[in-house]
Design an enzyme around this catalytic site. Structure first.
Site, PDB file in Angstrom:
ATOM      1  CD  GLU A   6      -5.230  -6.030  -1.277  1.00 52.39           C
ATOM      2  OE1 GLU A   6      -5.949  -6.523  -0.432  1.00 52.39           O
ATOM      3  OE2 GLU A   6      -5.143  -4.697  -1.113  1.00 52.39           O
ATOM      4  CB  CYS A  46      -8.465  -4.780  -3.320  1.00 50.33           C
ATOM      5  SG  CYS A  46      -7.320  -3.615  -2.927  1.00 50.33           S
ATOM      6  CG  ASN A 100      -0.388  -0.231   2.745  1.00 47.34           C
ATOM      7  OD1 ASN A 100       0.525  -0.747   2.800  1.00 47.34           O
ATOM      8  ND2 ASN A 100      -0.845   0.423   3.372  1.00 47.34           N
ATOM      9  CB  ILE A 101       1.661   3.678  -2.062  1.00 52.02           C
ATOM     10  CG1 ILE A 101       2.616   2.709  -2.709  1.00 52.02           C
ATOM     11  CG2 ILE A 101       2.310   5.231  -2.375  1.00 52.02           C
ATOM     12  CD1 ILE A 101       2.734   2.481  -4.079  1.00 52.02           C
ATOM     13  CD  GLU A 102      -1.394   5.079   4.810  1.00 54.35           C
ATOM     14  OE1 GLU A 102      -1.991   4.176   5.285  1.00 54.35           O
ATOM     15  OE2 GLU A 102      -0.734   6.116   5.339  1.00 54.35           O
ATOM     16  CB  CYS A 162     -10.751  -2.726   0.610  1.00 51.99           C
ATOM     17  SG  CYS A 162     -10.000  -1.860  -0.841  1.00 51.99           S
ATOM     18  CB  CYS A 209      -5.336  -1.092  -1.724  1.00 49.86           C
ATOM     19  SG  CYS A 209      -6.524  -0.202  -1.330  1.00 49.86           S
TER      20      CYS A 209
END
Length: 134
Positions: A55, A90, A42-44, A87, A53
């Site tokens: 995935e 995803c 994940n990359i915020e 989620c 996300c």
């Protein structure tokens, strides 16, 4: 590839997480019919809604490399006490890739002490995808 090896790949991917806001590092590993594995984390983003996300990152990497279908299993790991599931977004993204190959991949939802194995169709029943447009 064993489940344990796929899970290890997802855990390794989570180490590269950029999650300074939530502290919720997630890793995903996609296993394809040819034995290849593509990982993502994940990359915020400071504007929260633009976060990616794990995935979705993994599917994007696979698609960018020309992979269309053949998805047989996915491992998803994250922090917490229970196995983590993809989620809703995803699930839909994984479904797109899976439907391109006519697959219903295993989803390994990994927690610290347990792994729950589900089919993607169990997580996203009555999915909308490429076949829905035919």
């Amino acid at each position: 590839m064993t489940d344990e090896e796929l899970i290890a790949a997802a855990r390794e991917a989570a180490r590269n997480s950029y999650s300074p806001y939530s502290g919720f590092a997630v890793g995903a590993a996609l296993l394809f019919v040819d034995g290849s594995v593509v990982t993502g984390t994940n990359i915020e983003n400071a504007s929260y809604g633009l976060a990616l996300c794990a995935e979705t990152v993994a599917v994007s990497k696979a698609m960018a490399d020309g992979v269309r279908g053949g998805l047989v299993a996915v491992a998803v790991t994250g922090p917490g006490t229970e196995p983590i599931t993809p989620c809703g977004r995803c699930r839909q993204v994984l479904n797109e890739l899976a439907q391109l190959g006519g697959n219903d991949p295993d989803i390994l939802c990994v927690g610290p002490d347990a792994v729950t194995r589900l089919q993607l169709s169990d997580l996203l029943p009555h999915a909308f995808g490429p076949a829905s447009l035919a």
